[in-house]
Design an enzyme around this catalytic site. Structure first.
Site, short mmCIF file in Angstrom:
data_model
loop_
_atom_site.label_atom_id
_atom_site.label_comp_id
_atom_site.label_asym_id
_atom_site.label_seq_id
_atom_site.Cartn_x
_atom_site.Cartn_y
_atom_site.Cartn_z
N GLU A 91 -4.18 4.61 6.06
CA GLU A 91 -4.11 4.38 4.62
C GLU A 91 -4.79 5.53 3.87
O GLU A 91 -4.37 5.93 2.79
CB GLU A 91 -4.81 3.05 4.28
CG GLU A 91 -4.73 2.70 2.82
CD GLU A 91 -5.38 1.37 2.49
OE1 GLU A 91 -5.00 0.35 3.07
OE2 GLU A 91 -6.28 1.38 1.63
N SER A 93 -10.50 0.47 3.83
CA SER A 93 -9.66 0.31 5.03
C SER A 93 -9.14 1.67 5.46
O SER A 93 -8.53 2.38 4.65
CB SER A 93 -8.47 -0.60 4.73
OG SER A 93 -8.92 -1.83 4.21
N ARG A 141 0.84 -1.22 0.00
CA ARG A 141 0.00 0.00 0.00
C ARG A 141 0.87 1.26 0.00
O ARG A 141 0.58 2.23 0.71
CB ARG A 141 -0.94 0.04 1.21
CG ARG A 141 -1.82 -1.17 1.36
CD ARG A 141 -2.90 -1.24 0.28
NE ARG A 141 -3.81 -2.32 0.60
CZ ARG A 141 -3.66 -3.57 0.18
NH1 ARG A 141 -2.67 -3.91 -0.62
NH2 ARG A 141 -4.52 -4.50 0.52
P1 FAD Z 1 -8.76 9.40 -4.62
O1 FAD Z 1 -9.44 9.05 -3.35
O2 FAD Z 1 -9.40 10.41 -5.49
O3 FAD Z 1 -7.27 9.86 -4.31
C1 FAD Z 1 -6.44 9.10 -3.47
C2 FAD Z 1 -5.06 9.77 -3.39
O4 FAD Z 1 -4.44 9.76 -4.67
C3 FAD Z 1 -5.16 11.26 -3.01
O5 FAD Z 1 -4.01 11.58 -2.26
C4 FAD Z 1 -5.16 11.97 -4.35
O6 FAD Z 1 -4.64 13.29 -4.25
C5 FAD Z 1 -4.23 11.08 -5.18
N1 FAD Z 1 -4.56 11.02 -6.61
C6 FAD Z 1 -5.74 10.69 -7.17
N2 FAD Z 1 -5.63 10.67 -8.50
C7 FAD Z 1 -4.36 11.02 -8.79
C8 FAD Z 1 -3.62 11.19 -10.01
N3 FAD Z 1 -4.18 10.99 -11.20
N4 FAD Z 1 -2.32 11.57 -9.91
C9 FAD Z 1 -1.74 11.78 -8.72
N5 FAD Z 1 -2.38 11.63 -7.54
C10 FAD Z 1 -3.68 11.25 -7.57
N6 FAD Z 1 -7.83 0.01 -2.02
C11 FAD Z 1 -7.06 -1.08 -2.25
O7 FAD Z 1 -5.85 -0.96 -2.46
N7 FAD Z 1 -7.59 -2.33 -2.27
C12 FAD Z 1 -8.91 -2.54 -2.04
O8 FAD Z 1 -9.36 -3.69 -2.07
C13 FAD Z 1 -9.75 -1.41 -1.78
N8 FAD Z 1 -11.05 -1.59 -1.50
C14 FAD Z 1 -11.84 -0.50 -1.23
C15 FAD Z 1 -13.20 -0.70 -0.94
C16 FAD Z 1 -14.01 0.38 -0.66
C17 FAD Z 1 -15.47 0.16 -0.35
C18 FAD Z 1 -13.48 1.70 -0.70
C19 FAD Z 1 -14.38 2.87 -0.47
C20 FAD Z 1 -12.14 1.92 -0.97
C21 FAD Z 1 -11.30 0.80 -1.23
N9 FAD Z 1 -9.93 0.95 -1.50
C22 FAD Z 1 -9.15 -0.13 -1.77
C23 FAD Z 1 -9.32 2.29 -1.48
C24 FAD Z 1 -9.46 3.05 -2.84
O9 FAD Z 1 -10.51 2.57 -3.58
C25 FAD Z 1 -8.18 2.95 -3.67
O10 FAD Z 1 -7.09 3.43 -2.93
C26 FAD Z 1 -8.29 3.70 -4.99
O11 FAD Z 1 -7.14 3.49 -5.76
C27 FAD Z 1 -8.51 5.20 -4.81
O12 FAD Z 1 -8.82 5.75 -6.08
P2 FAD Z 1 -9.51 7.16 -6.22
O13 FAD Z 1 -9.52 7.51 -7.65
O14 FAD Z 1 -10.81 7.17 -5.52
O15 FAD Z 1 -8.46 8.07 -5.44
P1 NAP Z 2 -9.89 -10.75 4.92
O1 NAP Z 2 -9.97 -11.76 3.84
O2 NAP Z 2 -10.90 -10.76 6.02
O3 NAP Z 2 -8.44 -10.80 5.58
C1 NAP Z 2 -8.07 -9.87 6.60
C2 NAP Z 2 -6.67 -9.40 6.31
O4 NAP Z 2 -5.77 -10.51 6.41
C3 NAP Z 2 -6.54 -8.83 4.94
O5 NAP Z 2 -6.56 -7.45 5.04
C4 NAP Z 2 -5.27 -9.42 4.37
O6 NAP Z 2 -4.22 -8.50 4.18
C5 NAP Z 2 -4.84 -10.48 5.35
N1 NAP Z 2 -4.83 -11.78 4.65
C6 NAP Z 2 -5.84 -12.67 4.57
N2 NAP Z 2 -5.45 -13.77 3.88
C7 NAP Z 2 -4.17 -13.55 3.54
C8 NAP Z 2 -3.21 -14.31 2.82
N3 NAP Z 2 -3.49 -15.53 2.34
N4 NAP Z 2 -1.98 -13.77 2.64
C9 NAP Z 2 -1.68 -12.55 3.12
N5 NAP Z 2 -2.55 -11.79 3.80
C10 NAP Z 2 -3.78 -12.29 4.01
O7 NAP Z 2 -9.89 -9.28 4.27
P2 NAP Z 2 -11.08 -8.40 3.71
O8 NAP Z 2 -11.25 -7.24 4.58
O9 NAP Z 2 -12.25 -9.26 3.38
O10 NAP Z 2 -10.43 -7.86 2.36
C11 NAP Z 2 -10.15 -8.74 1.30
C12 NAP Z 2 -9.09 -8.14 0.41
O11 NAP Z 2 -9.56 -6.90 -0.13
C13 NAP Z 2 -7.79 -7.83 1.14
O12 NAP Z 2 -6.71 -8.09 0.28
C14 NAP Z 2 -7.88 -6.37 1.45
O13 NAP Z 2 -6.62 -5.74 1.49
C15 NAP Z 2 -8.70 -5.85 0.26
N6 NAP Z 2 -9.47 -4.69 0.70
C16 NAP Z 2 -8.82 -3.51 0.80
C17 NAP Z 2 -9.49 -2.37 1.18
C18 NAP Z 2 -8.78 -1.05 1.23
O14 NAP Z 2 -9.44 -0.04 1.36
N7 NAP Z 2 -7.49 -1.04 1.14
C19 NAP Z 2 -10.84 -2.44 1.50
C20 NAP Z 2 -11.46 -3.67 1.40
C21 NAP Z 2 -10.77 -4.79 0.99
P3 NAP Z 2 -4.07 -7.58 2.86
O15 NAP Z 2 -4.95 -6.43 3.14
O16 NAP Z 2 -2.64 -7.25 2.89
O17 NAP Z 2 -4.47 -8.38 1.67
#
Ligand code: FAD
Ligand code: NAP
Length: 333
Positions: A329, A233, A157
């Site tokens: 995050e 998250s 991340r």
């Molecule tokens: P924004 O929220 O608009 O911006 C995020 C950051 O990036 C800000 O600092 C902004 O200034 C910057 N930014 C945006 N666009 C640009 C650009 N073109 N150039 C430079 N900087 C920029 N993330 C995960 O990694 N894995 C997941 O599974 C995941 N699941 C999610 C589930 C839900 C329900 C939600 C709400 C979020 C989740 N996220 C997850 C977080 C999010 O969706 C990601 O981080 C996504 O990439 C953000 O994209 P955005 O366009 O909305 O960014």
């Molecule tokens: P989950 O399956 O309940 O697992 C909880 C956490 O344990 C996850 O965040 C994941 O870390 C870790 N994990 C589980 N299995 C793993 C494996 N085999 N190896 C390494 N790490 C493991 O998680 P969840 O909340 O339902 O989310 C599922 C996936 O979607 C995850 O990868 C999570 O990161 C992603 N997600 C991200 C966001 C966001 O906003 N960033 C929001 C929702 C979901 P990791 O997070 O490192 O994978």
């Protein structure tokens, strides 16, 4: 007070004033905006940001379009996407062509331009696994440059754009390398994927099936921001030393943990929050989600500082109980 509001441009549903809101539909327009506007906030889908107060800064929304195949080999295609394309639209396009590599990243909200910011990841796959390079423009508007994967310094991340080069560049395009049919390599070892495939009696997964399975798992577990505003998250899963892990494991049964290297493990922040009694907890209009404690949800406040204050209480509880510092995050403004 400015007439411009953040309300429609963030999935947390908070309403703070900003100086102006402009949209860039192409690189020329973006360059032009950067020449005029000082210290802009760049927003894609607003799904990973928290506005905590009125900001005396202009906002630029990135809507640069385009999905193009820019190279091809026997086994792979190189796909270049505009920063304004919804990430899941790119996934759907790849699925429709039977191109593999990003199906595990199905249904992640936001735009392609933000994907490299935190090296989006889910279900055992990260953007860096398919990333080739990106095009960016300096915030001064005066320079364009390409960044290779190495130059992006991707980590968990994390990228150079969240650290050393924060607020320095705007990403305009990303290029990914996807597999062609017959060359797919599926990541199935994460969490519920195999169980779900077994339940559906799928012996030989395909790109489309995997995308559907992951979308279904996500829909069943995660709050949809349009129903319950959130930014996914709120904290990263902490990576802790083995000695800290052993001290926790001595006190608690079955501490979930995943190896990072020989000396570190990753512990789900959601588990830590639950053990502190904060899962599903609500104070006023803010709470942790009842199913996934790592997601902070907004039950109705328009003031982002309430969400920030709540998140600090969660982090303090983790610090008191486990002596672990949670890293945010979500990006604060
Ligand atoms: P924004 O929220 O608009 O911006 C995020 C950051 O990036 C800000 O600092 C902004 O200034 C910057 N930014 C945006 N666009 C640009 C650009 N073109 N150039 C430079 N900087 C920029 N993330 C995960 O990694 N894995 C997941 O599974 C995941 N699941 C999610 C589930 C839900 C329900 C939600 C709400 C979020 C989740 N996220 C997850 C977080 C999010 O969706 C990601 O981080 C996504 O990439 C953000 O994209 P955005 O366009 O909305 O960014
Ligand atoms: P989950 O399956 O309940 O697992 C909880 C956490 O344990 C996850 O965040 C994941 O870390 C870790 N994990 C589980 N299995 C793993 C494996 N085999 N190896 C390494 N790490 C493991 O998680 P969840 O909340 O339902 O989310 C599922 C996936 O979607 C995850 O990868 C999570 O990161 C992603 N997600 C991200 C966001 C966001 O906003 N960033 C929001 C929702 C979901 P990791 O997070 O490192 O994978």
């Amino acid at each position: 007070m400015s007439q411009f509001s953040t309300l429609g441009i963030n999935t947390f549903g908070v309403d703070h004033a900003c100086k102006s809101i402009s949209t860039a539909y192409n690189v020329t327009q973006l360059t032009e905006l950067l020449r005029r506007l000082r210290d802009p906030v760049i927003i894609g889908g607003g799904s990973n940001v928290l506005f905590t107060r009125d900001i005396d800064r202009p906002v630029i929304l990135i809507e640069i379009p385009g999905i193009d195949i820019v190279g091809e080999s026997v086994s792979h295609v190189m796909v270049r996407a505009g920063a304004g394309i919804q990430w899941h639209r790119l996934v759907q396009w790849a699925v429709s062509q039977d191109y593999g590599g990003i199906e595990n990243l199905s249904l992640i909200p936001g735009k392609c331009g933000a994907a490299p910011m935190q090296n989006i990841g889910a279900y055992g796959v990260e953007l860096k696994d398919v990333f080739v390079d990106l095009d960016a423009i300096a915030i001064s508007g005066k320079m364009r440059r390409k960044f290779t994967a190495e130059e992006c310094d991707f980590g968990y991340r994390h990228s150079v754009f969240k650290s050393a080069l924060r607020d320095e560049y705007i990403i305009t395009h990303i290029t990914l390398k996807l597999t062609k049919p017959g060359h797919h390599f599926f990541a199935l070892d994460y969490g519920a994927i195999r169980d779900e495939l077994d339940a559906r009696k799928v012996k030989n997964p395909e790109v489309a099936i995997l995308s559907r399975v992951i979308s279904d798992i996500r829909r069943s577990k995660l709050p949809d921001p349009t129903d319950l505003p959130n930014a996914g998250s709120f904290f990263k899963n902490p990576i802790i030393s083995l000695s800290v892990y052993h001290s926790i494991a001595a006190k608690y049964e079955r501490v979930p943990h995943y190896p990072v290297d020989e000396e570190h493990v990753k512990v789900p922040a959601g588990w830590l929050i639950e053990r502190c009694g904060w899962k599903g907890k609500r104070e006023g209009m803010v709470g942790t989600h009842v199913e996934q404690a790592l997601v902070i949800v907004n039950y109705g406040t328009r003031d982002g500082s309430h969400i920030l204050a709540f998140s600090k209480k969660v982090a303090e509880a983790i610090k008191r109980t486990f002596d672990i510092d949670l890293d945010r995050e979500v990006n604060l403004f």
